[in-house]
Design a protein around this motif. Structure first.
Motif, PDB file in Angstrom:
ATOM      1  N   GLU B 174      -2.194   4.679  -7.724  1.00 53.92           N
ATOM      2  CA  GLU B 174      -3.232   4.490  -6.692  1.00 53.92           C
ATOM      3  C   GLU B 174      -2.684   4.902  -5.333  1.00 53.92           C
ATOM      4  N   LEU B 176      -2.836   4.047  -1.491  1.00 49.97           N
ATOM      5  CA  LEU B 176      -3.267   3.045  -0.511  1.00 49.97           C
ATOM      6  C   LEU B 176      -3.014   3.577   0.898  1.00 49.97           C
ATOM      7  N   ASP B 177      -4.022   3.464   1.744  1.00 44.77           N
ATOM      8  CA  ASP B 177      -3.938   3.949   3.123  1.00 44.77           C
ATOM      9  C   ASP B 177      -3.798   2.705   4.010  1.00 44.77           C
ATOM     10  N   LEU B 178      -2.583   2.401   4.433  1.00 42.63           N
ATOM     11  CA  LEU B 178      -2.261   1.088   5.003  1.00 42.63           C
ATOM     12  C   LEU B 178      -2.015   1.150   6.507  1.00 42.63           C
ATOM     13  N   LEU B 191      -0.184  -5.003   3.962  1.00 45.81           N
ATOM     14  CA  LEU B 191       0.587  -4.374   2.880  1.00 45.81           C
ATOM     15  C   LEU B 191       1.514  -3.285   3.414  1.00 45.81           C
TER      16      LEU B 191
END
Lengths: 462, 462
Positions: B174, B176-178, B191
């Motif tokens: 996956e 994830l754009d954090l 995160l």
């Protein structure tokens, strides 16, 4: 005391204060949202960390939900107890535990108010630079749980930046000592940062070690009147370029109107659509010259229609009250609040769209805007018209929030800049965090709170 | 190309570079620790995020372990591939993707070197203030994975403080754009901070948005000779009180000895037990006066036996080389390294114990100390005596590390200040993190990497 197990709790932890008077349940069961009817099971007021652990273990064994509770000044319902939860109030744990002049840290219990932290830091010739209007009522534990921001973020960052260590009692009653005041520590996952902003869903903060800063330099406060929203970013860029900005806050004439109606003195003879309170360091003559040059630059271009520079501390405080008094002045209108953010660079485009959206959707409502331009953070307060039913009003506003969330998503923004998600913004969390992120958050929550007793129903559902 | 599934990988991702030459396996399979024999399955060099995701998904489906790989300048074995892992090198993903002047951020791919980041920031009139000697070889992705510190932490903090956003491909593939560059965002667990310092065990950093700072002010560099360790904290306090310190680094005469043997010019005619390189802002005449006053204060009290103030940039660089050249000058002795930290206030007591311990346990070894006093961070390098077997040497040193870890634990310190845990320090993680913390970390790792394919064996065991 309807729950039979409460008697067990009372017996097992002699020092624990337990309250179940209706007035106490009402008082401790709600926060500043005033949208839910308080209905906690009881209020537990532990005196120390061991009692917190014992309460959490009791709650786990008896499947009782816990709502951690600080100053309950939250605006997202994170501290609401409306479903028979046990409110775990940290109000009795409100002392300063220590100060270290070499580390420049202050160790405190979570129930201490932000203002008491400011005073303790000042007593040591230092400063704790996070600040906002609720300082006298909010608690440091609550600040940590929402990663509170406020009016000094532009210069000093959010609460997150100032936590050198914290102790967390997790949903299993374990005590974790996180960060421990170390400047450098690369030994696995930084669980301290995970706890900050977790809104009581991973555990209860029972102690914090705060970094302190040099006392602020002498500052100057200025109030500016702006003819249009379009010039706001220009004024911000000009002031940031020339001065060391400590704060840059904007508000609309509607906001000023409510503050003045609440008691206050009009700063200008004319009415202007937008105002800015700016505060900046004044370290000598060069800053004085820069301030005047910036002011001249802005007035020459007609970015600023009028302005006043505070002469002394009393006037500075008076100018600040025009901004800080907004939330209080609106309280009797039970406003519906949005607290959104985008990248600073995305502000103009987002604002244009958001203003058009709100103008279209709320043609007859009084909408009050203010915010922290330098942080990309806007507060939108929609006032309930006299005679409109509360539920109907919230329903109308939530429809608009859905549209606003879509706009935010397109601009890469956040549905909660600094108030947290709580109950109020839970439906729109997916506009800010992807499904994959929320699924990871769910998994992490299960690790720290396998029984699902820590502030259930807040932030996201299991 | 022994793994039959590698052919599937090659076929499915046409743009992916896959290497399996023995020389490449050797090159990519190890880091600067040089303790393990490289034995990766192959090297995958993706060109973009989608290829990284595809590789991770392939690895999950085929139960192949992945070792994320940056500049492999690590000193804890975090990037070692000695057990048939697939090395996922980010070397081809090394570009600047964007710069935003209003947000003051630089968006980069993970394989870019720290030095290239410095240069890109300088090209926009700004600075990325994290810095250390490996700048030309290390990658920003690796910096993030270990929350790298370095020589400017005193003023600017660790890598963690400078990450406005990052993209992470988790162990399930996956993306994830954090963080996403937002200054304020209180929408659930951060995160981004969880990923920073996770040493590739939660996923692979595939993009980062870095905050930039104003370019540094003009600075002055000073080298001081100290007669004893006891005065070090006094000198630090005095300089910190009067000046805006940018760096404060100490090293021993043994360290200087090795640097000079490696080529270099002795700064003083006499030999002194301890030296300090201090760098501080020089913003005008007042700083000049403060510098001289501090120097006088220190010499009057005999805290400083000798000193030199750099005349110009060339001499400043020369003085810095005496400190920055240490690691390189020791490399041929294959030193055993400790990288420990305590709270700054705990430094004197910890140091006294640690020096006594090492003097007792290593009577015949050459032990070189240096470190970042203002961060509470000490580097201890034990040199392998000529003729001693490598395994025997490491075995001896690890026994002492066990004792050192106990000392650290008593002082609330960390077994890894800035190098990470990796393989090297895994046995001593429980001296820094409690069993309950490690258990929480295990749970979190399972959430982000349920198949256990991300850098297995590093940091802690499942």
């Amino acid at each position: 005391m309807t729950h039979p197990q409460l008697e067990v709790l009372r017996r097992n932890i002699p020092g624990l204060r337990l309250e179940a008077d209706p007035a106490e349940l009402e008082h401790y069961g709600r926060d500043w949202t005033r949208r839910w009817t308080p209905a906690p099971l009881a209020i537990a007021l532990p005196a120390d960390v061991e009692q917190v652990q014992a309460v959490v273990r009791w709650a786990g064994a008896n499947s009782v939900a816990i709502v951690p509770s600080g100053g309950r000044t939250g605006l997202s319902g994170g501290a609401v107890a409306a479903n028979g939860e046990l409110v775990l109030s940290l109000a009795r744990m409100n002392r300063v535990l220590g100060f270290d002049p070499i580390d420049r840290t202050l160790t405190v219990q979570p129930g201490i108010t932000l203002q008491a932290v400011h005073e303790a830091a000042a007593g040591h010739g230092l400063a704790y630079p996070v600040d906002f209007a609720a300082r006298g009522s909010c608690s440091i534990g609550g600040n940590i749980a929402t990663n509170a921001g406020g009016i000094r973020v532009l210069r000093h960052g959010n609460t997150r930046e100032w936590i050198a260590g914290l102790k967390l009692v997790t949903g299993t009653g374990e005590l974790l000592d996180l960060g421990r005041g170390l400047v450098k520590n690369s030994s696995g996952y930084d669980l301290r940062h995970l706890a900050i902003g977790s809104e009581g869903t991973l555990g209860v903060v029972v102690e914090a070690t705060l970094k302190l800063a040099d006392p602020p330099p002498p500052t100057q406060v200025m109030l500016l009147a702006l003819p249009s929203f379009g010039v706001l970013m220009e004024v911000f860029a000009e002031l940031r370029r020339r001065l060391r900005l400590e704060a840059f806050e904007f508000f609309t004439d509607r906001a000023l109107h409510h503050v003045l109606a609440h008691g206050g003195q009009a700063p200008f003879s004319d009415v202007h659509p937008y105002y800015v309170v700016a505060e900046f360091a004044m370290r000598g003559e060069a800053d004085e010259v820069a301030m005047l040059a910036a002011f001249e630059h802005c007035t020459e271009r007609a970015w600023v229609a009028d302005g006043v520079i505070a002469q002394g501390e009393a006037q500075a405080a008076q100018l600040w009250r025009l901004r800080e008094g907004i939330t209080e002045s609106l309280a009797r209108h039970a406003p519906y609040k949005n607290d959104v953010s985008v990248r600073v660079s995305a502000m103009p485009a987002f604002l244009a769209e958001a203003q058009a959206l709100l103008g279209r959707e709320y043609p007859e409502f009084d909408v009050v805007w203010f915010g922290h331009v330098g942080d990309g953070n806007l507060h939108i307060n929609v006032l309930r018209p006299g005679g409109m039913d509360g539920a109907e009003f919230v329903g109308r506003c939530e429809q608009v929030t859905r549209l606003l969330a879509e706009t935010l998503q397109r601009h890469g923004g956040s549905i909660s800049a600094e108030h947290g998600i709580g109950l109020v913004k839970k439906p729109w969390l997916p506009s800010t965090r992807s499904e994959a992120e929320i699924e990871v958050m769910r998994g992490i929550r299960r690790v720290l709170d396998p029984r699902g007793i820590m502030n259930p129903g807040k932030l996201f559902d299991p």
